[in-house]
Each structure stands twice: as C-alpha cells, then as structure tokens.
Scaffold this active site. Structure first.
Site, PDB file in Angstrom:
ATOM      1  N   ASN A   1       0.891  -1.282   0.085  1.00 27.20           N
ATOM      2  CA  ASN A   1      -0.033  -0.224  -0.041  1.00 27.20           C
ATOM      3  C   ASN A   1       0.851   1.489   0.166  1.00 27.20           C
ATOM      4  O   ASN A   1       1.850   1.093   0.733  1.00 27.20           O
ATOM      5  CB  ASN A   1      -1.047  -0.080   1.129  1.00 27.20           C
ATOM      6  CG  ASN A   1      -2.017   0.742   0.895  1.00 27.20           C
ATOM      7  OD1 ASN A   1      -1.665   2.351   1.043  1.00 27.20           O
ATOM      8  ND2 ASN A   1      -3.038   0.610   1.386  1.00 27.20           N
TER       9      ASN A   1
ATOM     10  N   HIS B   1     -10.559  -2.075 -15.302  1.00 24.74           N
ATOM     11  CA  HIS B   1     -11.031  -1.067 -14.205  1.00 24.74           C
ATOM     12  C   HIS B   1     -12.227  -1.107 -13.559  1.00 24.74           C
ATOM     13  O   HIS B   1     -12.447  -1.099 -12.407  1.00 24.74           O
ATOM     14  CB  HIS B   1     -10.813   0.410 -14.973  1.00 24.74           C
ATOM     15  CG  HIS B   1     -10.990   1.468 -13.912  1.00 24.74           C
ATOM     16  ND1 HIS B   1     -10.045   1.956 -13.184  1.00 24.74           N
ATOM     17  CD2 HIS B   1     -12.105   2.279 -13.657  1.00 24.74           C
ATOM     18  CE1 HIS B   1     -10.643   2.993 -12.443  1.00 24.74           C
ATOM     19  NE2 HIS B   1     -11.657   3.342 -12.779  1.00 24.74           N
TER      20      HIS B   1
ATOM     21  N   HIS C   1     -11.236   0.936  -8.508  1.00 25.41           N
ATOM     22  CA  HIS C   1     -10.692  -0.323  -9.391  1.00 25.41           C
ATOM     23  C   HIS C   1     -10.673  -1.403  -8.279  1.00 25.41           C
ATOM     24  O   HIS C   1     -10.019  -1.349  -7.062  1.00 25.41           O
ATOM     25  CB  HIS C   1      -9.269   0.087  -9.734  1.00 25.41           C
ATOM     26  CG  HIS C   1      -8.852  -1.072 -11.034  1.00 25.41           C
ATOM     27  ND1 HIS C   1      -8.084  -0.723 -12.007  1.00 25.41           N
ATOM     28  CD2 HIS C   1      -8.726  -2.268 -10.596  1.00 25.41           C
ATOM     29  CE1 HIS C   1      -7.588  -1.723 -12.634  1.00 25.41           C
ATOM     30  NE2 HIS C   1      -8.299  -2.879 -11.662  1.00 25.41           N
TER      31      HIS C   1
ATOM     32  N   HIS D   1     -10.232  -3.963  -5.629  1.00 28.48           N
ATOM     33  CA  HIS D   1      -8.817  -4.518  -4.898  1.00 28.48           C
ATOM     34  C   HIS D   1      -9.247  -5.065  -3.479  1.00 28.48           C
ATOM     35  O   HIS D   1     -10.232  -4.697  -3.030  1.00 28.48           O
ATOM     36  CB  HIS D   1      -7.878  -3.624  -4.930  1.00 28.48           C
ATOM     37  CG  HIS D   1      -8.445  -2.427  -4.024  1.00 28.48           C
ATOM     38  ND1 HIS D   1      -9.168  -1.452  -4.557  1.00 28.48           N
ATOM     39  CD2 HIS D   1      -8.080  -1.878  -2.741  1.00 28.48           C
ATOM     40  CE1 HIS D   1      -9.489  -0.484  -3.595  1.00 28.48           C
ATOM     41  NE2 HIS D   1      -8.679  -0.597  -2.550  1.00 28.48           N
TER      42      HIS D   1
ATOM     43  N   CYS E   1     -18.774 -25.683  14.211  1.00 31.97           N
ATOM     44  CA  CYS E   1     -19.229 -27.093  13.691  1.00 31.97           C
ATOM     45  C   CYS E   1     -20.646 -27.394  14.105  1.00 31.97           C
ATOM     46  O   CYS E   1     -21.663 -27.778  13.169  1.00 31.97           O
ATOM     47  CB  CYS E   1     -18.410 -28.264  13.981  1.00 31.97           C
ATOM     48  SG  CYS E   1     -16.609 -28.153  13.196  1.00 31.97           S
TER      49      CYS E   1
ATOM     50  N   PHE F   1     -26.196   4.951  20.158  1.00 30.73           N
ATOM     51  CA  PHE F   1     -26.556   3.869  20.996  1.00 30.73           C
ATOM     52  C   PHE F   1     -25.631   2.792  20.822  1.00 30.73           C
ATOM     53  O   PHE F   1     -25.216   1.754  21.441  1.00 30.73           O
ATOM     54  CB  PHE F   1     -27.888   3.062  20.827  1.00 30.73           C
ATOM     55  CG  PHE F   1     -28.305   2.069  21.390  1.00 30.73           C
ATOM     56  CD1 PHE F   1     -28.745   2.202  22.639  1.00 30.73           C
ATOM     57  CD2 PHE F   1     -28.280   0.600  20.998  1.00 30.73           C
ATOM     58  CE1 PHE F   1     -28.925   0.800  23.637  1.00 30.73           C
ATOM     59  CE2 PHE F   1     -28.558  -0.432  21.579  1.00 30.73           C
ATOM     60  CZ  PHE F   1     -28.862  -0.483  22.942  1.00 30.73           C
ATOM     61  N   GLU F   2     -25.585   2.179  19.236  1.00 34.03           N
ATOM     62  CA  GLU F   2     -24.463   0.948  18.938  1.00 34.03           C
ATOM     63  C   GLU F   2     -22.965   1.243  19.172  1.00 34.03           C
ATOM     64  O   GLU F   2     -22.549   0.501  19.902  1.00 34.03           O
ATOM     65  CB  GLU F   2     -24.517   0.822  17.426  1.00 34.03           C
ATOM     66  CG  GLU F   2     -26.038   0.582  16.800  1.00 34.03           C
ATOM     67  CD  GLU F   2     -26.914   1.303  16.682  1.00 34.03           C
ATOM     68  OE1 GLU F   2     -26.735   2.401  17.019  1.00 34.03           O
ATOM     69  OE2 GLU F   2     -28.005   0.995  16.041  1.00 34.03           O
TER      70      GLU F   2
HETATM   71 ZN   LIG Z   1      -8.301   1.282 -12.518  1.00 31.26          ZN
HETATM   72 ZN   LIG Z   2     -15.434 -26.460  13.508  1.00 31.66          ZN
END
Ligand SMILES: [Zn+2]
Ligand SMILES: [Zn+2]
Ligand SMILES: [Zn+2]
Length: 330
Positions: free
Chosen positions: A78, A114, A165, A167, A200, A309-310
C-alpha cells in the site's frame, strides 16, 4: 416484535427490531460514486504500474516483466500503509503505551479491468484471487514478528474504499486484534464446556432448519447468522473443520469462489449494487494451538449506519431479522 439474541461464538447481544413489511426495494439506496478517475489516471490500471510501489507478487503472462502490463492479478505494498516493515522510530512515550506499527499492508488488484467487480469475475478468476490470498497469507504469516493476517475487501464509498478499481487488502499485524480475541475466547469456552467446535455445531443446527441458509454447496454454507449485527449479514462457513484459512484445499477454493460470487450477486440483484465489506477470520499465526477455532468469512452490505446507541454500548440494533434477510435475498 423485538428480540435480544446472543451470538453463540462471542456471547455478544444484538437487538433484532424488525421494521414491519419493509420491502426489498426500500433497502435499495443509490450508492454514492467514488471520485471518478479515468483508466489513464488509475494507479491500478495496466500501464500505470509505476504509480504503485514495486509489486511483491503477480499472476502474469510468462513473457511479461514485473511492474509492466501482462498481469491478471497484482500484489503491491500500500502506498499509504497503516503498517510498515520500516516503521518510524518512536519518541519517548512516558506513561502512555505505544509501539512501532510494524507489519504488512498490501493491496491485491483483482483484475487489469478497471470496472470488473467481484460478482462479474468468472469463477476461475475468483479462484486465482483466493489462491493469491492463500499464498500471501502463508508468506506474511511466516514472518516471526507477525501474529495475525487479516484479508479484507472494501467495495463502494460507504465501505471505506477510496479507489473504484476492484482490490483487496492484506494486513500482517504484530498483535492479535480484539475482535478476533473475542471469537477465540468464545470458541475455546464452547469447546471446553461442550466438547465440540462452536462453528461445527452452528453448521449442523443451521443445516437442520435451513431457515437462515442462503446458499450451500459441497464445502461451504452461506448463512445469515442467528444474531446478525447488520441487515443482510452473511457468514461463509467451511464445512470441514480447520482453524486456518491457509489450509483451504483446491476443491474447497472452487466452492468458496462460487459462494462469494453467489452472495455478492444476491446483494447486487436484490439491494441495488450496495457498498459492502468482506473479511476473513482465521487463527493467529503466533505459534499457539488454536485447534478449537474454525476459520470463516463475513460479509455485509453497508446500508445501515451506526448511531450513538450502537457505538456507546457495542449492542447493534438490526432492523432486518436474518430469517427475513435470507427470504429477501433468495
Ligand atoms: Zn483502474
Ligand atoms: Zn469447527
Ligand atoms: Zn468472525
């Protein structure tokens, strides 16, 4: 009818407070466009490889050169990283605790095109993308300073994306993030008290009733979790128990690609191409034993916003019951 529901993994509570009779069309929002740039200006378009730091990996034509066109998927550091292999040195911090933001922050450019969004990618190309995730996950996780590898997709302006674009981003973190520690702690508690993996158990319960199952194939289940925090939240659960994403097998990658494509297509078709977030939760790579954990992916459209609140309670109020979400997306 309001209901408090508890997430069986983390123990966190959510309020399911359905808005009666809300139709799918009412969830549709016109997504705000990202700042429009042309292919000539886009740092992720072929021909502009010089606008990114040098690539660390690419799926490219045999006769093509690094940092030149001829790639199908390209991984680059980055340009404005949150974590770096050369973090700036720290000054004295006195009593407050801080540490260098050592780590990895990479961008995986999905396609030379793009405007190619995930649900428009042929499944074989999505398979390649997941293979790249796995490869980088193994590579970054082999650094002894890295404790956790986090893979994410931000799509659309409401998701936190800054470039249109398509990513993904891969983070190598020097610590195990709190959100994951909650899941690890809950999974350990469940496995010790019930002698089985909570995921599971969840897979078995969800397949029994089917009322929250959006999609299923041989190796994966796409399910709206019982205590969904957000409208249309979907978890992608591998049916084979394994703590780590990087143990995913070739046949499973195909089914995962198909499942991701199905979920995003359902969002696009029923909710009008919303912004969304996607991430993978996997066992830390810090050398400890996480046999009780079960890797998975989580995805949700960004069609609701968080209020005080959240944010103040960490208790989410979700206006769309997961059972209803699956009905509307199917
Ligand atoms: Zn692009
Ligand atoms: Zn599991
Ligand atoms: Zn999770």
């Amino acid at each position: 009818m309001q209901e408090l529901r508890q997430d069986p993994v983390t123990g966190r509570w959510v309020v399911i407070a359905p808005i009666r009779g809300k139709r799918p069309k009412e969830y549709e929002q016109t997504p705000k466009p990202l700042p429009s740039i042309t292919a000539e200006e886009c740092p992720f378009c072929p021909g502009n490889e010089h606008l990114t730091p040098p690539e660390v990996y690419a799926v490219r034509d045999v006769d093509s050169e690094p940092d030149k066109p001829g790639w199908q998927i390209r991984v680059v550091p980055n340009k404005f990283p949150a974590f770096s292999q050369n973090p700036s040195p720290l000054n004295d911090s006195h009593s407050f605790i801080k540490r260098a933001a050592f780590g990895y922050h990479e961008v995986v450019i999905h396609s030379p095109r793009h405007d190619e969004e995930i649900s428009a990618m042929p499944v074989e190309r999505l398979v390649k993308l997941i293979e790249v995730y796995k490869l980088r996950c193994v590579q970054i996780g082999s650094d002894p300073n890295i404790k956790y590898v986090h893979i994410i997709v931000n799509h659309g302006v409401e998701s936190g994306a800054s470039l249109e674009h398509a990513h993904s981003q891969i983070f190598g973190l020097p610590l195990v993030p709190e959100g994951l520690q909650d899941e690890l702690g809950g999974s350990l508690w469940f496995s010790q008290s019930k002698e089985r993996c909570v995921f599971c158990w969840m897979l078995e319960e969800e397949m029994k009733t089917g009322q929250r199952v959006l999609f299923e194939n041989t190796h994966f289940l796409a399910v709206a979790p019982f205590a969904s925090r957000f409208p249309f939240e979907i978890w992608l659960l591998p049916k084979r128990h394994s703590p780590s994403f990087e143990t995913v097998k070739q046949g499973e990658i195909g089914d995962l690609a198909h499942t991701i494509s199905k979920v995003i297509s359902a969002y696009n078709c029923k909710l009008g191409n919303p912004s969304y977030n996607f991430f993978i939760h996997t066992a830390p790579c810090d050398g400890s034993d996480y046999h009780y954990f079960h890797w998975h992916a989580e995805v949700f459209p960004r069609i609701s916003s968080l209020g005080a609140f959240e944010l103040g309670t960490q208790i989410m109020i979700n206006p769309t019951a997961p059972e209803r979400a699956v009905e509307l997306l199917s």
